[in-house]
Every structure is written in structure tokens, then in C-alpha cells.
Design an enzyme around this catalytic site. Structure first.
Site, short mmCIF file in Angstrom:
data_model
loop_
_atom_site.label_atom_id
_atom_site.label_comp_id
_atom_site.label_asym_id
_atom_site.label_seq_id
_atom_site.Cartn_x
_atom_site.Cartn_y
_atom_site.Cartn_z
N LYS A 257 0.68 -1.22 -0.22
CA LYS A 257 -0.34 -0.03 -0.13
C LYS A 257 1.14 1.49 -0.01
CE LYS A 257 -3.70 3.31 1.20
NZ LYS A 257 -2.46 4.22 0.89
N GLU B 195 10.34 1.06 10.83
CA GLU B 195 11.01 1.48 10.32
C GLU B 195 10.71 3.83 10.46
OE1 GLU B 195 13.97 1.17 10.00
OE2 GLU B 195 13.99 -0.71 9.48
N CYS C 249 14.00 10.29 6.90
CA CYS C 249 14.13 9.84 8.92
C CYS C 249 15.22 9.81 8.85
CB CYS C 249 13.66 8.92 8.41
SG CYS C 249 14.70 7.44 7.76
N1 LIG Z 1 12.80 4.80 9.56
C1 LIG Z 1 12.81 5.29 8.44
O1 LIG Z 1 13.29 4.36 7.78
C2 LIG Z 1 11.82 6.02 8.09
C3 LIG Z 1 11.58 6.16 6.35
C4 LIG Z 1 11.00 7.25 5.58
C5 LIG Z 1 9.98 8.11 6.41
N2 LIG Z 1 10.10 7.71 8.20
C6 LIG Z 1 9.66 8.21 8.36
O2 LIG Z 1 7.31 9.08 8.24
C7 LIG Z 1 7.26 9.59 8.87
C8 LIG Z 1 6.68 10.49 8.01
O3 LIG Z 1 6.02 10.13 7.04
P1 LIG Z 1 4.13 10.34 6.36
O4 LIG Z 1 4.31 11.51 7.21
O5 LIG Z 1 4.00 9.89 5.01
O6 LIG Z 1 4.47 9.04 7.90
P2 LIG Z 1 2.81 8.44 7.95
O7 LIG Z 1 3.03 7.66 9.39
O8 LIG Z 1 1.82 9.67 8.39
O9 LIG Z 1 2.32 7.60 6.49
C9 LIG Z 1 3.22 7.00 6.49
C10 LIG Z 1 2.36 5.45 5.23
O10 LIG Z 1 1.38 5.15 6.29
C11 LIG Z 1 -0.10 5.26 5.67
N3 LIG Z 1 -1.03 5.54 6.79
C12 LIG Z 1 -0.74 6.85 7.72
N4 LIG Z 1 -2.60 6.42 8.43
C13 LIG Z 1 -2.23 5.14 8.78
C14 LIG Z 1 -3.42 3.77 8.72
N5 LIG Z 1 -3.86 4.77 9.93
N6 LIG Z 1 -3.34 2.66 8.79
C15 LIG Z 1 -2.65 2.10 7.93
N7 LIG Z 1 -1.69 2.76 6.96
C16 LIG Z 1 -1.64 4.09 6.94
C17 LIG Z 1 -0.04 6.95 5.63
O11 LIG Z 1 -0.71 6.19 4.32
C18 LIG Z 1 1.94 6.05 4.24
O12 LIG Z 1 1.15 5.42 3.47
C19 LIG Z 1 8.09 10.46 9.52
O13 LIG Z 1 8.15 10.77 11.28
C20 LIG Z 1 9.50 9.81 9.63
O14 LIG Z 1 10.67 9.84 10.03
C21 LIG Z 1 11.21 6.83 8.61
O1 LIG Z 2 13.65 8.50 4.86
C1 LIG Z 2 13.78 7.54 5.19
C2 LIG Z 2 15.07 6.38 4.43
C3 LIG Z 2 15.55 6.46 4.11
C4 LIG Z 2 16.98 5.66 3.91
O2 LIG Z 2 17.11 4.91 3.27
O3 LIG Z 2 18.01 6.84 3.83
#
Ligand SMILES: NC(=O)c1ccc[n+]([C@@H]2O[C@H](COP(=O)([O-])OP(=O)(O)OC[C@H]3O[C@@H](n4cnc5c(N)ncnc54)[C@H](O)[C@@H]3O)[C@@H](O)[C@H]2O)c1
Ligand SMILES: O=CCCC(=O)O
Length: 494
Positions: free
Chosen positions: A184, A261, A295
Site C-alpha cells: 500500500k 521503521e 527519516c
Molecule cells: N525509519 C524510517 O526508515 C523512515 C523512513 C521514511 C519515513 N519515516 C518517517 O515517516 C514520517 C513521514 O512520513 P509520513 O508523514 O508519510 O508518515 P505517516 O505515518 O503519516 O504515513 C506513512 C504511510 O502510512 C499510511 N498510513 C497513515 N495512516 C495509516 C493507518 N491508520 N493505517 C495504515 N496506513 C496508514 C500513509 O498513507 C503512508 O502511506 C516521518 O516521521 C519519518 O521519520 C521513517
Molecule cells: O527516509 C528514510 C529512509 C532514508 C534512507 O534509506 O536513507
């Protein structure tokens, strides 16, 4: 800003529907628009699929799993290698898709495609290395050994900031292990996921092994179905900690295996014995990758008080040289943010830091003449440790420089957060590097470099940044379960 419409060599990569059990589903009673965040022009209209489609995808993936799990590691390796090759043949088109739907600069998008593809190459090589162990139990007439088996159907939920790479590093590991996947993508950036599904089909993955479901309005319902379905054995999620907590709760009813993640709040620590020029350049690479929407981006930059002013001056010079523009404009070094909420969060952190006494180094701010989602980076120095940015991930182009005096003090600041994904240390003193790296409560510590992500290393966090590791020799483990086989009552050894 005038739009930049990409020209594609391989127009088949632009799909018009979800990919479910080997079928492209282009029609649905409702649709949603995908927009170019740089211009807000509609670039695609896709079906906003009903929840029943998720069930269909899960059923297809479960059926495919019955035979796919029995394929040889060598056969899976060949499929993954095919997919890697196909991505590399289409790098520029795939990068244009990323830029078009996410807004990042084209050169960065090309980097993302190669990074994303590298996970398929890596897992093509890891698929054939799923080793078990042999054990002599305490019972002398027994022998035991372990095998790693694929966990089953995996639900994969991904964010918009790396529309391709966040999918490949999960799906690559899953497919290598013998699992099938239901993906998704974020509804802001689904086109990259669909292009991957198209290439997976071309690569020869069997019907039902690779599914992509689409919705803009029913995301929580899709998540609930994936989490609660007894046919789905694992959820792999990249996104915010808040959503991670929801998914974890929802998955408890079926005791799913989970890999999360989640959010980061990366500290950068620059000691006064660092190579300052290197520290500035590398901090910029970390801070402004994806214009701060990564992230592992630097979120809080702690600079030893003795060098903070020269650090700020050097940093300002490099930041002022950025060319902000449409990601498809060849002159652009940095594109736009994903949406207005992203800018509002940057503005809130900047305002808070200024109110608490920070000094302006580069004012930055919105660039409405370029488009609604453009923001020139803000750099503030002497930000107090009480400012919001210390506690909360900005996820945008605000560079907060915070002074510190001693090693103990800065490690205290760095660890004073619930999150623990990445951290960065700059020093030429190996004792300092080692002491600080050991003390930092993060899953990854990057020393004297601002860029460390690649398929070879284990990627993941601690604390509320999640658990599980992606990439490296460990990544595939998360998609397997260990089975112990004991053979008992053997005759006395000769
Ligand atoms: N640790 C990592 O590897 C990593 C990588 C990228 C982003 N992030 C984190 O993600 C955040 C930014 O991304 P974002 O704003 O899109 O995050 P988000 O959690 O809002 O959304 C992530 C995904 O989850 C989906 N989603 C939202 N609510 C949901 C629910 N109730 N059930 C199922 N799916 C749902 C969204 O549509 C999207 O596809 C930041 O906090 C960032 O640090 C972490
Ligand atoms: O945003 C998260 C992933 C970033 C990375 O893979 O370095």
C-alpha cells in the site's frame, strides 16, 4: 511556476490502476488525483479502490505463496536480478516519475532509483544464503537443526518520501525469502509503486506474488484489513511513530511479525577538533537530502561553542548556493516539499526557536513565486536546547545549530528523546568518536560522514524509532521464521 511535463521513453511504466493478483484494476466507483507538488497540477487519476480489493490482493498473495515458497533460492535470485536489471534499464524514467509525484530534484531521484534497485540486486545475492544451524541437544540420542522458512504473505505500507526505495528494501527481502507481498503506497506517490509492479511482472514474478493496492480515502481501513487478516503473517511499515503504534495495536489480534521503521530525530554532534569544512558539507548532505524530508536527516545540529560561529558562516555560504526549483529543471539542486502541512511544521519550529532567542543565519522562508510548496532553507544559530526542534522531528529544511560545551553535556542532549534512529558525530579524535558512538541511543551512528545509507548495512532504529533491520545480511531474517527440526531416539553412535 510553469509545469515541467516529463517525457518518458517507456510509457508503459505509467500505470492507471492497482495491480492485484496479476490483474491491472483500472476502474473503481471512486478515483483520486495524484498531483505534482511543485505546481499542484493533476498528473494522474487513479482508482480509489474499495476495501474488497485488499481482500482480493491478500487472497491472491496467499494462493501465490503456496507455490512461490517452494521455488528454489536460485530461482528467486534470478527473478530479483531480472527486476534489478529492469530498474537499471529504466533509471531515468523511474526517476522522472519520482520527481513528478514527490518533488525532489531529478538528480536525487536518479540516486533514489539506483539505491532502490540495489536492494533487488542485494537480495538476489542474499536469497541463496539463507542458512540454518545444526545443534547437538543435551539428549545424546537426539540431533537437531534449524531451517529458515518464509513467514508468508507480507503487508507493506510505505511513505511518500522515498516512493521507490522504501518499497524495494522491504519487497526485495520478502521476495528473496519466499514471501509474497501486498503493498500500500502513499496516495501522494503511488506511481512509483505501480511502475515497480509493472517491472516485477516483466521480471517474471508469478501471478499474485507482487500486489499494489490503492486508496486515498480508505488508508486506515486498508491498514486494518492488512493487520487483522489471519492470512497476512507480517506487516512491514515505514512512516511515523504515531501510525506505527496504531498498526502495532491492530496487529496484536493475530500476533503478526512486525518490522517498523519509524520517525527519527537525528542529532549531529560537531566537536571543535573536526575537519570543519568536511563537517559542514556532510551536515548539509544529511540535513537537506530530500530537502529535510528523510527519516535520517539531521534534525538538531549540536556544534561546540568554540566553532559554532565559523560553522554557521561556512554552512550559510553553501546553503545560499542552493538552486531551488522544479525538480525536473536541470538547474535545480533542491526541489519542493510534499505539501503545505510540511511547510507549516517548518515554520512552527523556526518561529519557536526565534522566540526562544535563536539568531538568524539564513532567513529562508516560503517561495510563493515558485509554487505553493516551495521553501528556501532557514538556518538559525544559538538555538537553545529548550526549542521545539530538539524534541520534535521537523522533517523539512530548517537547520538548527545548538551550542554545547562538553562531551557529556551533548550526549545528554542527544539522548534526551524518545526516538533513536540515526545520529552523526564529527571529530578527528578516535577516542571521542568511539566514546560518543557507543553512548548514543540510536540504531545507526554515522561518523565523519553525512551519508551512510546503502543496501549493505543494517538500517533501523531503537526506542520509538521502531525495530527490525532492513538491508544487510540481517534484512532477510525479518521475513523468515526459524523452524527447529529434532530427530530423536537415534541409535547409540558407533
Ligand atoms: N525509519 C524510517 O526508515 C523512515 C523512513 C521514511 C519515513 N519515516 C518517517 O515517516 C514520517 C513521514 O512520513 P509520513 O508523514 O508519510 O508518515 P505517516 O505515518 O503519516 O504515513 C506513512 C504511510 O502510512 C499510511 N498510513 C497513515 N495512516 C495509516 C493507518 N491508520 N493505517 C495504515 N496506513 C496508514 C500513509 O498513507 C503512508 O502511506 C516521518 O516521521 C519519518 O521519520 C521513517
Ligand atoms: O527516509 C528514510 C529512509 C532514508 C534512507 O534509506 O536513507
Amino acid at each position: 511556476m510553469a509545469g515541467f511535463t516529463p517525457e518518458f521513453k517507456n510509457t508503459d511504466l505509467i500505470r492507471k490502476g492497482g495491480f492485484v493478483n496479476g490483474q491491472w484494476l483500472e476502474s473503481a466507483p471512486e478515483t483520486f488525483h495524484v498531483t505534482d507538488p511543485a505546481t499542484l497540477e493533476v498528473i494522474a487519476t487513479l482508482p480509489d479502490q474499495p476495501v474488497s480489493v485488499v481482500h482480493e490482493a491478500i487472497d491472491g498473495a496467499a494462493e501465490a505463496f503456496r507455490s512461490y515458497k517452494r521455488t528454489t533460492p536460485k530461482a528467486r535470485s534470478t527473478l530479483l536480478r531480472n527486476l534489478f536489471n529492469l530498474m537499471m534499464e529504466n533509471v531515468d524514467d523511474l526517476a522522472k516519475i519520482i520527481t513528478w509525484e514527490n518533488g525532489k530534484a531529478f538528480s536525487e531521484a536518479q540516486g533514489e532509483v539506483k539505491y532502490a534497485a540495489s536492494y533487488f540486486e542485494w537480495y538476489a545475492e542474499e536469497a541463496v544464503r539463507m542458512y540454518g544451524t545444526t545443534i547437538q541437544p543435551n539428549n545424546g540420542s537426539n540431533r537437531a537443526f534449524t531451517v529458515r522458512q518464509p513467514v508468508g504473505v507480507c503487508g507493506i505500507i510505505c511513505p511518500w518520501n522515498f516512493p521507490s526505495a522504501m518499497i524495494t528494501r522491504k519487497a526485495g527481502a520478502a521476495l528473496a525469502a519466499g514471501c509474497t507481498v501486498v503493498i500500500k503506497p502513499d496516495s501522494q506517490t503511488p506511481l512509483s509503486a505501480l511502475a515497480l509492479a509493472y517491472l516485477a511482472e516483466k521480471a517474471g514474478f508469478p501471478r499474485g506474488a507482487f500486489n499494489v493496492v490503492l486508496s486515498a480515502t480508505r488508508t486506515p481501513e486498508f491498514g486494518l484489513v492488512l493487520c487483522e487478516s489471519p492470512k497476512v503473517k507480517k506487516i512491514s511499515f515505514t512512516g511515523s511513530t504515531n501510525v506505527g503504534k496504531i498498526l502495532m495495536k491492530q496487529s496484536s489480534s493475530t500476533m503478526k511479525k512486525l518490522s517498523f521503521e519509524l520517525g527519527g530525530n537525528a542529532p549531529v554532534i560537531v566537536f571543535d577538533d573536526a575537519d570543519l569544512k568536511q563537517a559542514v558539507t556532510q551536515t548539509i548532505l544529511s540535513k537537506f537530502r530530500g530537502l529535510g524530508q528523510t527519516c535520517v536527516c539531521a534534525n538538531r545540529i549540536y556544534v561546540q561553542r568554540t566553532v559554532i560561529d565559523s560553522f554557521a558562516e561556512n554552512l550559510a555560504e553553501e546553503v545560499n548556493a542552493f538552486v531551488i526549483g522544479h525538480g525536473l529543471d536541470p538547474k535545480t539542486t533542491h526541489g519542493c516539499l510534499i505539501n503545505d502541512n510540511a511547510i507549516k511544521k517548518v515554520e512552527a519550529h523556526v518561529k519557536d526557536a526565534l522566540e526562544k532567542g535563536a539568531k538568524t543565519v539564513v532567513a529562508g522562508g516560503r517561495l510563493p513565486e515558485l509554487g505553493p510548496n516551495f521553501y528556501a532553507p532557514t538556518v538559525l544559530s544559538h538555538v537553545p536546547p529548550t526549542a521545539l526542534v530538539n524534541k520534535d522531528e521537523t522533517f523539512g529544511p530548517f537547520c538548527a545549530l545548538i551550542p554545547f560545551d562538553t562531551l557529556e553535556e551533548v550526549v545528554g542532549y542527544a539522548n534526551d528523546t524518545d526516538l533513536g534512529l540515526a545520529s552523526y558525530v564529527f571529530s578527528k579524535n578516535i577516542d571521542t568518536i568511539y566514546t560518543v558512538a557507543e553512548a548514543l541511543e540510536t540504531g545507526m551512528v554515522s561518523c565523519n560522514t553525512g551519508l551512510f545509507s546503502e543496501c549493505t548495512i543494517p538500517f533501523g532504529g531503537v526506542k520509538e524509532s521502531g525495530f527490525g533491520r532492513e538491508g544487510s545480511l540481517h534484512g532477510i531474517e525479518d521475513y523468515t521464521v526459524i523452524k527447529t527440526i529434532t530427530i530423536g531416539n537415534l541409535p547409540t553412535p558407533l
